[in-house]
Design a protein around this motif. Structure first.
Motif, short mmCIF file in Angstrom:
data_model
loop_
_atom_site.label_atom_id
_atom_site.label_comp_id
_atom_site.label_asym_id
_atom_site.label_seq_id
_atom_site.Cartn_x
_atom_site.Cartn_y
_atom_site.Cartn_z
N GLU A 168 0.82 -1.22 0.00
CA GLU A 168 0.00 0.00 0.00
C GLU A 168 0.85 1.26 0.00
O GLU A 168 0.31 2.36 -0.02
CB GLU A 168 -0.92 -0.02 1.22
CG GLU A 168 -1.84 -1.21 1.24
CD GLU A 168 -2.68 -1.27 2.50
OE1 GLU A 168 -2.73 -0.25 3.22
OE2 GLU A 168 -3.29 -2.32 2.75
N ASP A 169 2.18 1.12 0.05
CA ASP A 169 3.14 2.23 0.03
C ASP A 169 2.82 3.25 1.13
O ASP A 169 2.68 4.44 0.89
CB ASP A 169 3.16 2.92 -1.34
CG ASP A 169 4.35 3.85 -1.47
OD1 ASP A 169 5.41 3.54 -0.89
OD2 ASP A 169 4.21 4.90 -2.13
N ARG A 170 2.68 2.74 2.37
CA ARG A 170 2.41 3.63 3.51
C ARG A 170 2.96 3.01 4.78
O ARG A 170 3.29 1.83 4.85
CB ARG A 170 0.92 3.90 3.66
CG ARG A 170 0.09 2.71 4.07
CD ARG A 170 -1.39 3.04 4.15
NE ARG A 170 -2.15 1.89 4.54
CZ ARG A 170 -2.87 1.82 5.65
NH1 ARG A 170 -2.93 2.84 6.46
NH2 ARG A 170 -3.54 0.73 5.94
N TRP A 171 3.07 3.85 5.82
CA TRP A 171 3.52 3.43 7.14
C TRP A 171 2.30 3.24 8.03
O TRP A 171 1.34 4.00 7.96
CB TRP A 171 4.44 4.48 7.75
CG TRP A 171 5.78 4.53 7.09
CD1 TRP A 171 6.12 5.26 5.99
CD2 TRP A 171 6.94 3.81 7.46
NE1 TRP A 171 7.43 5.05 5.67
CE2 TRP A 171 7.96 4.16 6.56
CE3 TRP A 171 7.22 2.91 8.48
CZ2 TRP A 171 9.24 3.63 6.65
CZ3 TRP A 171 8.50 2.38 8.57
CH2 TRP A 171 9.49 2.75 7.66
N VAL A 172 2.36 2.25 8.90
CA VAL A 172 1.29 1.96 9.85
C VAL A 172 1.88 2.00 11.25
O VAL A 172 2.91 1.37 11.52
CB VAL A 172 0.68 0.56 9.58
CG1 VAL A 172 -0.35 0.22 10.62
CG2 VAL A 172 0.08 0.51 8.20
N SER A 173 1.27 2.76 12.15
CA SER A 173 1.71 2.85 13.52
C SER A 173 0.86 1.92 14.38
O SER A 173 -0.36 2.00 14.37
CB SER A 173 1.58 4.30 14.01
OG SER A 173 2.03 4.41 15.32
N LEU A 174 1.52 1.03 15.12
CA LEU A 174 0.83 0.03 15.93
C LEU A 174 1.38 0.02 17.34
O LEU A 174 2.55 0.32 17.57
CB LEU A 174 1.01 -1.38 15.35
CG LEU A 174 0.41 -1.68 14.00
CD1 LEU A 174 0.87 -3.04 13.52
CD2 LEU A 174 -1.10 -1.63 14.08
N LYS A 175 0.53 -0.35 18.29
CA LYS A 175 0.96 -0.63 19.66
C LYS A 175 1.01 -2.14 19.79
O LYS A 175 -0.02 -2.80 19.82
CB LYS A 175 -0.03 -0.03 20.66
CG LYS A 175 0.43 -0.15 22.09
CD LYS A 175 -0.57 0.44 23.04
CE LYS A 175 -0.39 1.94 23.08
NZ LYS A 175 -1.13 2.56 24.20
N VAL A 176 2.23 -2.70 19.81
CA VAL A 176 2.39 -4.15 19.77
C VAL A 176 3.19 -4.62 20.98
O VAL A 176 4.03 -3.90 21.51
CB VAL A 176 3.08 -4.63 18.48
CG1 VAL A 176 2.22 -4.38 17.28
CG2 VAL A 176 4.42 -3.98 18.30
N SER A 177 2.93 -5.86 21.38
CA SER A 177 3.69 -6.48 22.47
C SER A 177 4.93 -7.14 21.87
O SER A 177 5.10 -7.22 20.65
CB SER A 177 2.83 -7.52 23.18
OG SER A 177 2.46 -8.54 22.29
N ALA A 178 5.80 -7.64 22.75
CA ALA A 178 7.01 -8.32 22.29
C ALA A 178 6.65 -9.57 21.50
O ALA A 178 7.28 -9.87 20.48
CB ALA A 178 7.89 -8.66 23.48
N SER A 179 5.63 -10.29 21.94
CA SER A 179 5.22 -11.48 21.19
C SER A 179 4.57 -11.09 19.86
O SER A 179 4.67 -11.83 18.88
CB SER A 179 4.27 -12.35 22.02
OG SER A 179 3.11 -11.63 22.33
N GLY A 180 3.92 -9.93 19.82
CA GLY A 180 3.37 -9.43 18.56
C GLY A 180 4.47 -9.08 17.57
O GLY A 180 4.32 -9.31 16.36
N LEU A 181 5.59 -8.53 18.06
CA LEU A 181 6.73 -8.24 17.19
C LEU A 181 7.31 -9.53 16.61
O LEU A 181 7.66 -9.59 15.42
CB LEU A 181 7.82 -7.50 17.96
CG LEU A 181 7.62 -6.03 18.21
CD1 LEU A 181 8.71 -5.49 19.11
CD2 LEU A 181 7.59 -5.28 16.90
#
Length: 80
Positions: free
Chosen positions: A43-56
């Motif tokens: 999609e040629d864009r940046w997405v900001s997320l709140k992720v946990s260590a397991s999500g990473l």
């Protein structure tokens, strides 16, 4: 913002502080959260997320697009 991972849905857990005299008082165990930006080349864009260590680790394993689709299907996020 709430302390919830947008990829895995992890949130806080409740437990007890136990003193030396065995008195128990309530406490919260918060998830290990990070605010991270991920690039979506499709999609040629940046997405900001709140992720946990397991999500990473999940994002590193399956990719950003697949992790976002899985989170949307499970109802953890709705805005992407």
């Amino acid at each position: 913002m709430s302390k919830v991972c947008e990829i895995t849905g992890k949130s806080f857990q409740v437990g007890n502080n136990v003193s030396h005299s065995k008195r128990r008082t309530k406490r919260r165990f918060n998830p290990n959260l990070f605010n991270k930006k991920f690039y979506l080349p499709e999609e040629d864009r940046w997405v900001s997320l709140k992720v946990s260590a397991s999500g990473l680790r999940l994002i590193n394993k399956v990719g950003v697009k697949a992790a976002l689709e899985s989170a949307k299907k499970n109802g953890f996020i709705s805005k992407y």
